[in-house]
Motif scaffolding. Structure first.
Motif, PDB file in Angstrom:
ATOM      1  N   UNK A 174       0.828  -1.207   0.000  1.00 37.42           N
ATOM      2  CA  UNK A 174       0.000   0.000   0.000  1.00 37.42           C
ATOM      3  C   UNK A 174       0.863   1.258   0.000  1.00 37.42           C
ATOM      4  N   UNK A 175       1.941   1.253   0.811  1.00 41.29           N
ATOM      5  CA  UNK A 175       2.838   2.402   0.852  1.00 41.29           C
ATOM      6  C   UNK A 175       3.488   2.661  -0.492  1.00 41.29           C
ATOM      7  N   UNK A 176       3.847   1.571  -1.189  1.00 42.56           N
ATOM      8  CA  UNK A 176       4.461   1.738  -2.510  1.00 42.56           C
ATOM      9  C   UNK A 176       3.453   2.299  -3.509  1.00 42.56           C
ATOM     10  N   UNK A 238      13.094  -2.979  -3.416  1.00 45.02           N
ATOM     11  CA  UNK A 238      11.963  -2.055  -3.262  1.00 45.02           C
ATOM     12  C   UNK A 238      12.468  -0.621  -3.202  1.00 45.02           C
ATOM     13  N   UNK A 239      13.517  -0.390  -2.438  1.00 42.53           N
ATOM     14  CA  UNK A 239      14.064   0.963  -2.319  1.00 42.53           C
ATOM     15  C   UNK A 239      14.561   1.470  -3.661  1.00 42.53           C
ATOM     16  N   UNK A 240      15.075   0.562  -4.476  1.00 44.80           N
ATOM     17  CA  UNK A 240      15.540   0.963  -5.804  1.00 44.80           C
ATOM     18  C   UNK A 240      14.367   1.410  -6.676  1.00 44.80           C
ATOM     19  N   UNK A 241      13.204   0.831  -6.475  1.00 39.33           N
ATOM     20  CA  UNK A 241      12.016   1.231  -7.232  1.00 39.33           C
ATOM     21  C   UNK A 241      11.444   2.546  -6.737  1.00 39.33           C
ATOM     22  N   UNK A 242      11.524   2.774  -5.421  1.00 34.62           N
ATOM     23  CA  UNK A 242      10.932   3.976  -4.823  1.00 34.62           C
ATOM     24  C   UNK A 242      11.746   5.216  -5.178  1.00 34.62           C
ATOM     25  N   UNK A 243      13.067   5.058  -5.116  1.00 33.02           N
ATOM     26  CA  UNK A 243      13.918   6.209  -5.429  1.00 33.02           C
ATOM     27  C   UNK A 243      14.108   7.105  -4.233  1.00 33.02           C
ATOM     28  N   UNK A 244      13.128   7.944  -3.920  1.00 29.84           N
ATOM     29  CA  UNK A 244      13.230   8.857  -2.789  1.00 29.84           C
ATOM     30  C   UNK A 244      13.099   8.106  -1.477  1.00 29.84           C
ATOM     31  N   UNK A 245      13.177   8.833  -0.374  1.00 29.71           N
ATOM     32  CA  UNK A 245      13.011   8.248   0.955  1.00 29.71           C
ATOM     33  C   UNK A 245      11.623   7.619   1.061  1.00 29.71           C
TER      34      UNK A 245
END
Length: 448
Positions: A174-176, A238-245
């Motif tokens: 959900x956060x993503x 996942x962090x690589x997909x999000x990019x920002x914090x």
């Protein structure tokens, strides 16, 4: 298991198959109890209103009524058979909260009924085995971890073959989705949950049509769903997909799933897979979600599923969060019996068949059987004094491994009719080999 059923969707087992089912149920009960879960049984009947609280499943409910209705029947609540153990358990908790100690740990193994179209692995009447931990107002996340461990150990104890717990966290998903601009997260979760059934292109199309996703958003949602790792490396992906914090919600989901994977890989190594396509279609799941894949039987879908829910059960302002998992016992059993992978070593619990030399010996034969029974050895006495050859053949047809003889001087002998070995013995001290004391459940790759 290839027998034709006289009523489709309702499974009836032969004695050896029923022994296999009882072994599965007893094994689950033993594992659940050794981990501190209490047994619970709820009624088969609930009000339709209670059952419909779960969502749009009215077509699956078996409504019940009396053949001869009273004049006042129209004023009574409409009743139906339960379609799972979770909704009745939620009702039970709210009604009995004052008598329970929280966190409350229960297991429940009961029949449920669903009015769906019968097909391979799908029944209208079947057994489910559930475990849940429910809190009063709050429930520590470590309960999510513990319940996954317990279920993995239960599945290992069943000796059903290799399996994988596919785990995810809806906070992460959900956060993503929110981070990429998808606000109808409930719809997105329901659509993504269909990924294995309909494929990525259809999921992407439905995301655009139903959830208002752009082509880019649909693609990024699919990229998240395709992340699968056997360790904690999913977090970096996942962090690589999000990019920002990452947002607070996304970070909480990452932290919880990382902890879950870490502990599972320590306690039940090799059993867990972080699979970010797992969403579970029901809206009441709020955190951890789990589905279980049996290797070699992928066509069955998930054999064990569930997750975390924050408010499935509530009473006024009092909320009872919980986490639970459920095994479709009948579905799993029927698949393993049909494939021949699971079977009982014999079709009866009887270990010894006590023969009769004459009809007058029946009372003495019962005395022998009672001595054996008093020490936990299952014994059956012949009903008539036929020729010994016929009595032995009957025991063999029944699958009874040992035959007992007593001569006119009161001397006793026991014969293993599988090997032909016969020896003199005493009913007060004789015992079969440990593996013959009860029917053994074996896999086709194992020796009986």
């Amino acid at each position: 298991m290839a027998r034709k059923a006289s009523l489709s969707g309702y499974l009836e087992l032969l004695p050896a198959e029923r022994l296999t089912e009882l072994h599965m149920l007893d094994t689950l009960r033993q594992v659940f109890e050794v981990h501190g879960f209490s047994p619970l049984e709820t009624r088969a009947v609930e009000t339709v209103e209670t059952l419909l609280q779960k969502g749009e499943i009215d077509q699956e409910i078996y409504a019940i009524s009396r053949i001869h209705e009273d004049e006042g029947a129209g004023r009574e609540a409409k009743l139906a058979l339960r379609f799972d153990n979770t909704v009745p358990f939620a009702r039970y908790v709210t009604e009995n909260a004052g008598h329970l100690a929280f966190p409350f740990r229960r297991y429940q193994i009961q029949k449920v009924w669903r009015g769906e179209r019968p097909q391979a692995g799908r029944f209208r009447e079947f057994s489910q085995a559930d475990i849940d931990i429910v809190g009063d107002g709050a429930l520590p996340f470590r309960c999510d971890v513990e319940i996954a461990i317990v279920m993995a150990r239960a599945l290992e104890a069943l000796r059903i073959g290799e399996f994988s717990l596919r785990v995810n966290n809806r906070k992460l998903s959900e956060g993503f989705y929110r981070s990429i601009g998808l606000t109808d997260t409930a719809a997105v979760l329901r659509i993504v949950d269909k990924l294995e059934k309909v494929g990525p292109s259809q999921v992407a199309e439905e995301l655009r049509r139903t959830a208002g996703a752009s082509a880019e958003q649909a693609q990024r949602a699919l990229e998240l769903a395709q992340i699968r790792t056997g360790d904690g490396s999913f977090a970096e992906k996942v962090r690589a997909l999000v990019g920002d914090e990452p947002s607070a919600l996304l970070q909480e989901g990452l932290d919880e799933l990382s902890e879950l994977m870490s502990v599972l890989n320590t306690r039940v190594p090799g059993r867990a897979m972080a699979d970010l396509s797992i969403a579970r279609g029901l809206d009441y799941y709020t955190g951890t979600v789990i589905e279980t894949l049996l290797h070699g039987h992928e066509d069955l879908g998930s054999i064990c599923s569930g997750g975390r829910y924050e408010s499935l059960a509530s009473k006024g302002k009092r909320v009872f969060p919980g986490v639970g998992l459920s095994i479709g016992v009948t579905r799993l059993l029927s698949a393993l019996l049909s494939s021949g992978e699971l079977a009982a070593s014999r079709s009866v619990p009887t270990v010894v068949y006590v023969t009769l030399r004459t009809s007058e010996d029946w009372g003495a034969a019962q005395d022998v059987a009672d001595q054996l029974r008093s020490r936990g050895i299952s014994a059956e006495v012949a009903l008539s004094a036929e020729k010994f050859g016929k009595q032995i053949k009957y025991a063999d047809r029944r699958g009874i491994p040992f035959v007992w003889f007593t001569d006119d001087l009161g001397r006793h002998e026991v014969k293993d009719i599988r090997s032909g070995t016969q020896e003199e013995t005493d009913p007060s001290s004789w015992a079969p080999p440990t593996e013959d004391l009860t029917p053994q459940i074996i896999r086709k790759t194992e020796d009986p």
